[in-house]
Design a protein around this motif. Sequence first.
Motif: not given
Length: 340
Positions: A8-12
Motif C-alpha cells: 500500500x505504501x508503494x502504491x500510494x
Amino acid sequence: MKSSRLVSILLLLQTRGRMTAAQLAEELEVSARTVYRDIEALSAAGVPLYGDAGHAGGYRLLDGYRTRLTGLTTGEAEALFLAGAPGPAAELGLGPVLAAAQLKVRAALPAELRAHADRISGRFHLDAPGWYADADEVPHLAAVADAVWRSRVLRVRYRRWREPTDVERRLEPYGLVLKAGRWYVVAAPGPRTYRVDQILRLTTCEEEFSRPDDFDLGAYWTAYQRDFHDRLYRGEAVVRLAPGAQPTGPAAAAVRARGRVQPDGWTLVTLPIESVEHAHGEFLRMGSDVEVLGPPELRERIARTAAELAERYGGSRAAPAGGRPWTRDGPRRTASCTGE
C-alpha cells in the motif's frame, strides 16, 4: 498484514507522489513510528525510496520507478464489483461506461477471481432509495454533473422551502452527493448544499471557476450532516420506554448513551426532538410502548389525543366484516347449519 501495508505504501507513493510519514500513517491508520519501520524495510529490500527533510519534505520514489504489485486480491475483486452502482451511474450518464469498465476488469482477472466477482454480482444488488418514496425527477442532473467535471459556473432558478420560494442563484458546483436515493450538489458561495431535483431552470456558463485545493467533499458532507442534525433536533423530551421498545435514528443513539433502566424494567431517557408537533406524531406511533413525562405541553397534547381516541373507540362498536355482532371478547359466534 505487514506485507499488504508495504504494498500500500508503494502504491500510494506511486500514485500521489511525495507524502510525509504523518500522511501515510493517517491513510493506513497506523502510527508514524510504524511507517518509519516500513520505510526502512522497503529500503532494505532495494526499493529506491528517498526522504526529504523540511517543510515541503516527505518520502518519494525515484523518478520513473513503478511497482508491478498491482494485482487484485480476492477481497479487492469482490469489493470492486460490489461497489458498482448501475442506477446512479445511469443517472449520471455513465451506465455504459461503468459496464464497459467492469467488463474489462473482469476479462483481466484470473479465472478464480473472476468466479468470485461473478458470485458477488449474482448475490448482491444495491438499491439506495427507500421503499415508501417515489424516485425524484432530476432532469438537470447530467448538466450539473458536467459542470462539476468541467468546473463551469451555473446559473439556476431554485425552489427552496421558505419564502421567497423561487430564487435565482449563481453556483460554482464543487461536487455531487447521492444520499438515500436523492442527489445533492455542493456549491459555492459558502459552500452550501442544494437538492438537484429542486433546480427549476439551469444555464451552464462558459465561465470557469477554481475549486479550492483544500476542499474535501467527504469531510464537508460529514460536517454538513452533523450540523443538520444539530439544527433539526432543537428540543428534548423526557420519556419512559417499555421493555422491548425500539426507537430509531437519534432516539436510539440517545437510549444507548443515556438510557437508565428502572426497577420496573422501563427505560428513562431524554430524547432529542424536532418540535412538539413532530414529536407528538412520532410518539403516538409507538403506542403504549412510550410514556411522555415532559415537556408539559407535549404530554398534555398526547393526553388530549389519547382521550379523543378513547372516546371515539370506547362506545358502541361497529360490527366487523361478516356481520357478526361484537362482544367483549370479539365477534360473537353463532350456530351454523354444520352444528358448530
